[in-house]
Design a protein around this motif. Structure first.
Motif, short mmCIF file in Angstrom:
data_model
loop_
_atom_site.label_atom_id
_atom_site.label_comp_id
_atom_site.label_asym_id
_atom_site.label_seq_id
_atom_site.Cartn_x
_atom_site.Cartn_y
_atom_site.Cartn_z
N ILE A 84 1.10 -0.94 0.06
CA ILE A 84 -0.06 -0.31 -0.30
C ILE A 84 0.76 1.04 -0.38
CG2 ILE A 84 -1.57 1.44 1.49
CD1 ILE A 84 -2.88 -1.22 2.45
N ALA A 85 1.40 1.31 0.80
CA ALA A 85 3.07 2.45 0.56
C ALA A 85 3.39 2.67 -0.23
CB ALA A 85 3.99 2.28 2.00
N GLY A 86 4.24 1.94 -0.97
CA GLY A 86 4.35 1.15 -2.15
C GLY A 86 4.12 1.65 -3.65
N GLY A 87 2.96 1.44 -4.01
CA GLY A 87 2.22 1.86 -4.72
C GLY A 87 1.22 3.04 -4.56
N LEU A 88 0.90 4.03 -2.79
CA LEU A 88 1.25 5.50 -3.31
C LEU A 88 2.59 6.19 -2.55
CD1 LEU A 88 -0.95 5.38 0.32
CD2 LEU A 88 -1.88 6.53 -2.12
N ALA A 89 2.87 5.52 -2.74
CA ALA A 89 4.30 6.63 -3.10
C ALA A 89 5.04 6.80 -4.74
CB ALA A 89 5.90 5.86 -2.07
N TRP A 90 4.51 5.05 -5.21
CA TRP A 90 4.74 5.08 -6.69
C TRP A 90 3.49 6.73 -7.68
CZ3 TRP A 90 1.65 2.81 -10.75
CH2 TRP A 90 2.33 2.88 -11.50
N GLY A 91 2.56 6.56 -7.12
CA GLY A 91 1.95 6.89 -7.88
C GLY A 91 1.46 8.15 -7.54
N VAL A 92 1.96 8.93 -6.30
CA VAL A 92 2.65 10.50 -6.30
C VAL A 92 4.09 11.06 -6.79
CG1 VAL A 92 0.99 10.49 -4.66
CG2 VAL A 92 2.99 10.14 -4.10
N ARG A 93 4.59 10.29 -7.20
CA ARG A 93 5.91 9.79 -7.11
C ARG A 93 6.07 12.00 -8.13
NH1 ARG A 93 5.03 6.78 -11.03
NH2 ARG A 93 5.85 6.86 -13.04
N ARG A 94 7.33 12.06 -7.85
CA ARG A 94 7.85 13.38 -9.46
C ARG A 94 8.19 12.83 -10.03
NH1 ARG A 94 10.01 18.30 -5.52
NH2 ARG A 94 7.59 18.95 -3.82
N ARG A 95 7.79 13.30 -11.05
CA ARG A 95 8.81 12.91 -12.21
C ARG A 95 9.55 13.28 -13.08
NH1 ARG A 95 3.13 9.94 -15.95
NH2 ARG A 95 2.62 8.71 -14.05
N THR A 96 10.18 13.18 -13.80
CA THR A 96 11.18 13.93 -14.50
C THR A 96 10.19 14.75 -15.75
OG1 THR A 96 12.94 12.86 -15.82
CG2 THR A 96 13.12 12.84 -13.98
N PRO A 97 11.12 15.68 -16.08
CA PRO A 97 10.76 16.19 -17.77
C PRO A 97 10.30 15.39 -18.60
CG PRO A 97 11.79 17.58 -16.80
CD PRO A 97 12.47 16.87 -15.39
N ALA A 98 12.35 14.64 -18.31
CA ALA A 98 11.86 13.22 -20.23
C ALA A 98 10.77 12.40 -19.25
CB ALA A 98 12.80 12.68 -20.00
N GLU A 99 10.65 11.93 -18.69
CA GLU A 99 9.13 11.20 -17.84
C GLU A 99 7.78 11.84 -18.23
OE1 GLU A 99 9.83 10.86 -13.76
OE2 GLU A 99 10.83 8.30 -14.85
N GLU A 100 8.02 12.35 -18.00
CA GLU A 100 6.03 13.54 -18.65
C GLU A 100 6.03 13.30 -19.50
OE1 GLU A 100 6.76 17.34 -16.12
OE2 GLU A 100 6.12 16.63 -14.39
N THR A 101 7.29 14.23 -20.51
CA THR A 101 7.13 13.45 -22.28
C THR A 101 6.79 12.46 -23.01
OG1 THR A 101 8.59 15.58 -22.61
CG2 THR A 101 8.75 14.44 -24.47
N VAL A 102 7.42 11.58 -22.11
CA VAL A 102 7.06 10.29 -23.09
C VAL A 102 5.59 9.89 -22.64
CG1 VAL A 102 7.76 7.64 -22.11
CG2 VAL A 102 9.51 9.23 -22.53
N ALA A 103 5.48 10.20 -20.88
CA ALA A 103 3.48 9.65 -21.23
C ALA A 103 2.54 10.62 -21.50
CB ALA A 103 3.25 10.23 -19.62
N ASP A 104 3.25 12.12 -21.61
CA ASP A 104 2.28 12.48 -22.70
C ASP A 104 2.06 12.38 -24.14
OD1 ASP A 104 1.57 14.03 -20.40
OD2 ASP A 104 3.12 15.89 -21.38
N ASP A 105 3.26 11.83 -24.36
CA ASP A 105 3.55 11.04 -25.75
C ASP A 105 2.32 10.07 -26.09
OD1 ASP A 105 5.13 12.49 -26.46
OD2 ASP A 105 6.85 12.11 -26.65
N LYS A 106 2.24 9.09 -24.94
CA LYS A 106 2.06 7.95 -25.00
C LYS A 106 0.05 8.23 -24.63
CE LYS A 106 5.18 4.24 -22.70
NZ LYS A 106 5.29 3.71 -21.61
N ASP A 107 -0.02 9.57 -24.07
CA ASP A 107 -1.22 9.61 -23.74
C ASP A 107 -1.99 10.03 -25.18
OD1 ASP A 107 -1.85 8.77 -21.64
OD2 ASP A 107 -0.88 10.63 -20.76
N GLU A 108 -0.80 10.50 -26.74
CA GLU A 108 -2.03 11.56 -27.36
C GLU A 108 -1.74 9.60 -28.04
OE1 GLU A 108 1.21 14.38 -28.11
OE2 GLU A 108 0.68 15.79 -26.56
N ALA A 109 -1.04 9.01 -28.36
CA ALA A 109 -1.10 7.95 -29.29
C ALA A 109 -2.12 7.30 -28.80
CB ALA A 109 -0.51 7.54 -29.10
#
Length: 111
Positions: A84-109
């Motif tokens: 539970i704690a690991g899942g919450l930490a993973w869910g609210v973690r900060r992402r680097t700008p590179a990870e955000e760009t990859v995630a945004d590209d996947k969402d757009e695709a």
């Protein structure tokens, strides 16, 4: 790599404490139960709504060996809290700008 070793050692120690050392914990009632018994209102206590849950009273239902039952309940509890704690930490973690760009590209695709 160093963090993984630390977390693996931490997990091993936590599982050993929960599974083995918990058997040697005090069998005396906790502070509230002790005071309730001394002052005479222990009889008015009601069972918890979770009293029939699989891990109630630090025991595992369906396991007859008291030592194994308590150790198993401790190990399951450690793994549940870690999950539970690991899942919450993973869910609210900060992402680097590179990870955000990859995630945004996947969402757009997928749109």
């Amino acid at each position: 790599m160093r963090n993984r070793r630390f977390f693996a050692a931490f997990l091993l120690v936590a599982l050993l404490v929960a599974g083995v050392a918990s058997y040697y914990a005090s069998s005396h009632p906790d502070g509230l139960e002790y005071v309730a018994g001394k002052t005479g209102f222990l009889d008015s206590a009601e069972d918890s709504p979770t009293a029939d849950s699989p891990l109630a009273d630090y025991q595992t239902s369906g396991v007859d060996n008291e030592r194994l039952s308590g150790g198993l309940a401790g190990v399951v509890g450690v793994l549940l809290v870690l999950g539970i704690a690991g899942g919450l930490a993973w869910g609210v973690r900060r992402r680097t700008p590179a990870e955000e760009t990859v995630a945004d590209d996947k969402d757009e695709a997928t749109v």
